[in-house]
Motif scaffolding. Structure first.
Motif, mmCIF file in Angstrom:
data_model
loop_
_atom_site.group_PDB
_atom_site.id
_atom_site.type_symbol
_atom_site.label_atom_id
_atom_site.label_comp_id
_atom_site.label_asym_id
_atom_site.label_seq_id
_atom_site.Cartn_x
_atom_site.Cartn_y
_atom_site.Cartn_z
ATOM 1 N N PHE A 3 0.842 -1.188 0.000
ATOM 2 C CA PHE A 3 0.000 0.000 0.000
ATOM 3 C C PHE A 3 0.880 1.241 0.000
ATOM 4 O O PHE A 3 1.855 1.322 0.740
ATOM 5 C CB PHE A 3 -0.920 -0.010 1.225
ATOM 6 C CG PHE A 3 -1.646 1.285 1.404
ATOM 7 C CD1 PHE A 3 -2.634 1.660 0.518
ATOM 8 C CD2 PHE A 3 -1.322 2.143 2.441
ATOM 9 C CE1 PHE A 3 -3.282 2.868 0.649
ATOM 10 C CE2 PHE A 3 -1.969 3.355 2.590
ATOM 11 C CZ PHE A 3 -2.957 3.715 1.687
ATOM 12 N N LEU A 32 -5.505 -2.031 2.196
ATOM 13 C CA LEU A 32 -5.074 -2.229 3.589
ATOM 14 C C LEU A 32 -6.121 -3.102 4.263
ATOM 15 O O LEU A 32 -7.310 -2.797 4.212
ATOM 16 C CB LEU A 32 -4.991 -0.891 4.320
ATOM 17 C CG LEU A 32 -3.729 -0.061 4.126
ATOM 18 C CD1 LEU A 32 -3.839 1.257 4.858
ATOM 19 C CD2 LEU A 32 -2.482 -0.804 4.595
ATOM 20 N N ASP A 36 -2.808 -5.524 9.025
ATOM 21 C CA ASP A 36 -1.631 -5.012 8.298
ATOM 22 C C ASP A 36 -0.838 -4.054 9.184
ATOM 23 O O ASP A 36 -1.427 -3.191 9.852
ATOM 24 C CB ASP A 36 -2.067 -4.258 7.032
ATOM 25 C CG ASP A 36 -2.368 -5.206 5.890
ATOM 26 O OD1 ASP A 36 -2.064 -6.404 6.033
ATOM 27 O OD2 ASP A 36 -2.917 -4.749 4.867
ATOM 28 N N ILE A 37 0.463 -4.236 9.153
ATOM 29 C CA ILE A 37 1.321 -3.352 9.972
ATOM 30 C C ILE A 37 1.777 -2.183 9.107
ATOM 31 O O ILE A 37 2.300 -2.388 8.010
ATOM 32 C CB ILE A 37 2.546 -4.126 10.502
ATOM 33 C CG1 ILE A 37 2.073 -5.320 11.346
ATOM 34 C CG2 ILE A 37 3.464 -3.229 11.310
ATOM 35 C CD1 ILE A 37 3.128 -6.352 11.609
ATOM 36 N N LEU A 38 1.580 -0.991 9.632
ATOM 37 C CA LEU A 38 2.018 0.195 8.879
ATOM 38 C C LEU A 38 3.475 0.498 9.203
ATOM 39 O O LEU A 38 3.983 0.108 10.255
ATOM 40 C CB LEU A 38 1.142 1.396 9.228
ATOM 41 C CG LEU A 38 -0.302 1.336 8.731
ATOM 42 C CD1 LEU A 38 -1.047 2.590 9.127
ATOM 43 C CD2 LEU A 38 -0.367 1.177 7.214
ATOM 44 N N MET A 39 4.111 1.210 8.308
ATOM 45 C CA MET A 39 5.500 1.633 8.518
ATOM 46 C C MET A 39 5.595 2.466 9.797
ATOM 47 O O MET A 39 4.688 3.272 10.049
ATOM 48 C CB MET A 39 5.923 2.550 7.371
ATOM 49 C CG MET A 39 6.264 1.834 6.121
ATOM 50 S SD MET A 39 7.968 1.344 6.191
ATOM 51 C CE MET A 39 8.208 0.934 4.493
ATOM 52 N N LEU A 44 8.157 6.277 7.593
ATOM 53 C CA LEU A 44 7.234 6.818 6.592
ATOM 54 C C LEU A 44 7.552 8.298 6.347
ATOM 55 O O LEU A 44 7.529 8.766 5.206
ATOM 56 C CB LEU A 44 5.779 6.632 7.048
ATOM 57 C CG LEU A 44 4.712 7.076 6.048
ATOM 58 C CD1 LEU A 44 4.870 6.357 4.709
ATOM 59 C CD2 LEU A 44 3.309 6.822 6.590
ATOM 60 N N ALA B 127 3.712 2.217 2.562
ATOM 61 C CA ALA B 127 3.326 2.326 3.974
ATOM 62 C C ALA B 127 3.087 0.963 4.606
ATOM 63 O O ALA B 127 2.859 0.877 5.805
ATOM 64 C CB ALA B 127 2.083 3.191 4.099
ATOM 65 N N SER B 128 3.095 -0.103 3.828
ATOM 66 C CA SER B 128 2.888 -1.432 4.431
ATOM 67 C C SER B 128 3.422 -2.524 3.517
ATOM 68 O O SER B 128 3.685 -2.283 2.347
ATOM 69 C CB SER B 128 1.399 -1.682 4.646
ATOM 70 O OG SER B 128 0.810 -2.037 3.418
ATOM 71 N N ARG B 129 3.559 -3.718 4.083
ATOM 72 C CA ARG B 129 3.926 -4.950 3.352
ATOM 73 C C ARG B 129 5.145 -4.801 2.454
ATOM 74 O O ARG B 129 5.249 -5.411 1.418
ATOM 75 C CB ARG B 129 2.748 -5.434 2.494
ATOM 76 C CG ARG B 129 1.611 -5.940 3.325
ATOM 77 C CD ARG B 129 0.572 -6.571 2.440
ATOM 78 N NE ARG B 129 -0.724 -6.385 3.058
ATOM 79 C CZ ARG B 129 -1.770 -5.906 2.429
ATOM 80 N NH1 ARG B 129 -1.703 -5.570 1.166
ATOM 81 N NH2 ARG B 129 -2.907 -5.776 3.065
#
Lengths: 127, 365
Positions: A3, A32, A36-39, A44, B127-129
């Protein structure tokens, strides 16, 4: 799928609000998912080239709104939508909508035009 | 005479590799950044960029060939390899000038033709994965670690056979500086190898934290391309320092008088072969990456009018990054592989001062 958060620093909308909207949009589109783990906010922020307090602010708002939560390891995780919050949220949303429609009608915009705009916004969000 | 030929071969190889790396550089940089200029998606295949790339490549080939020939003629006439060393510097300046003028031309075309007009400019970030730190694999340490272990083993095995004084410096093939043999002094080559490994590991650890910059129109694919290229770079450097370690082992064997002193002069050769291997690994990697993560820019009219933010203004002379708003201390290079520092960040100045001071102290000693 990864994402991506997207911001536009030429807009008047504050960056934290853009990050918030970007994440909400990601949840709505399914990019998302719950869990889900965000940065981390620092990473970020570095990737976006902005101050990390800005990312933190967006994350904090989303946590308060119930879209995200922080676990014991201080990771920011997508919680999805809690159905128990729905009634409260719909009430808030109706108030906001009432204010906007009130304002539009005060400016003489007919209700049919308002309805067309609402339909158009729904279609564009869906697409 | 052998020393002259070895150095001539080494310098010429380095020059050829600099030329080749710059020749393929337009293919290594992100597609939305051509010659350090941010380009909207519908202009990536523009004929003016193709023309500038062709001209840049011709310039690189000509400059490299001319400087190599001139350096060789000078070196033969003067009977010293000094001109070859200076010619590397001359080549670097010439290559950079070629990049600088190409960038200026492209930037003026972009501004004059209004390429960014009508575009929404955004900054995207994963922002993810995506875990870009995981692209640095721990097993990359094994080849150089084995070379170091081999050097240490050789030092221990040959210890009884070594002379009572160990050579630490040569002038040509003639030993000029000695130290008394001890387990600590015979391990000098191992210290060099460990230093190189530590410095490389440190550079890698910083690099894995440096952001990637996804590009429109295909954010994920472009991010993966950059990560894969980074993996290739890590791997190629691991190969390079392993070759370098063998060169140090060779030089150590000569210092311990286990092989003739002439090998001390030849010990640069493994490093040169390592450089060739490194460039080969990168160029082969680029071909694979292009196959695995190809993305079509599509017809210009079908693309959404979104591009990466035009950040040309933060790049002074095309290679110095200065952005006070950006909290990142290290950012990917604009033209080239690796990273550079953000001079708009106060911490970068501290690090720069430390590095300059360390180099100055090393030179004074």
């Amino acid at each position: 799928m990864t994402f991506m958060v997207e911001i536009d620093d030429s807009l008047e909308t504050p960056i934290y609000a853009q990050i918030r909207l970007s994440i909400i949009s990601g949840i709505r589109s399914g990019e998302l998912r719950r869990g889900d783990i965000l940065m981390p906010s620092r990473e970020l922020a570095k990737s976006l080239g902005i101050n990390y307090h800005t990312v933190n602010k967006a994350y904090d708002i989303l946590i308060r709104e119930g879209f995200l939560f922080r676990d014991k390891k201080k990771r920011t995780i997508v919680s999805g939508w809690n159905p128990r919050e729905e009634k409260k949220y719909l009430r808030q949303w109706e108030d906001l909508e009432r204010n906007l429609i009130d304002e539009a009608m005060a400016r003489g915009i007919p209700s049919s035009t308002i309805m067309d705009i609402v339909r158009h916004v729904i279609d564009s969000v869906k697409n | 005479m052998l020393g002259f030929f070895v150095f001539a071969f080494s310098d010429l190889t380095v020059m050829a590799l600099i030329g080749y790396t710059n020749y393929i550089m337009p293919s290594l940089t992100p597609r939305s950044v051509q010659f350090g200029v941010r380009i909207p998606p519908d202009r990536i295949r523009d004929s003016s960029i193709a023309r500038l790339t062709r001209n840049f490549r011709i310039e690189i080939v000509m400059v490299t060939a001319l400087i190599m020939i001139a350096a060789l003629i000078l070196a033969f006439n003067l009977g010293t390899d000094a001109p070859l060393g200076y010619s590397i510097l001359a080549e670097l300046i010439a290559v950079w000038s070629s990049y600088y003028f190409t960038r200026r031309k492209l930037r003026s075309i972009k501004i004059k033709m209004g390429w960014t007009r009508g575009y929404v400019q955004k900054i995207p970030a994963p922002a993810s994965r995506i875990n870009y730190k995981s692209h640095l694999k721990i097993y990359l340490i094994i080849p150089p670690a084995m070379a170091i272990a081999l050097t240490a083993l050789a030092a221990i095995v040959f210890y009884p056979l070594m002379p009572s004084q160990i050579v630490v410096a040569f002038s040509g093939t003639k030993p000029v500086k000695f130290v008394i043999k001890s387990l600590a002094t015979v391990m000098i080559p191992v210290y060099y190898q460990l230093f190189i490994l530590a410095a490389t590991a440190f550079t890698f650890l910083i690099y894995r934290r440096v952001r990637i910059e996804p590009e429109y129109p295909d954010l994920v694919s472009s991010a993966m391309r950059q990560l894969e290229l980074r993996s290739r770079l890590y791997f190629s450097i691991s190969v390079f320092i392993t070759f370098m370690d063998f060169g140090i082992l060779m030089s150590g064997m000569a210092d311990w008088e286990m092989i003739p002193g002439i090998f001390s002069e030849l010990s640069i050769l493994p490093t040169i072969f390592g450089l060739i291997a490194m460039v080969y690994v990168i160029s082969e990697g680029v071909k694979k990456i292009k196959q695995n993560y190809s993305y079509e820019t599509g017809a210009a009219e079908n693309l959404p009018k979104i591009m990466n933010r035009d950040d040309d203004r933060f790049w002074k002379m095309g290679f110095i990054y200065y952005n006070r708003e950006d909290p990142a201390m290290m950012v990917p290079k604009r033209f080239g592989l690796g990273y550079t520092i953000n001079l708009g960040n106060i911490l970068s100045w501290v690090i720069l001062t430390v590095i300059v001071a360390a180099i100055a102290i090393a030179f004074m000693e």
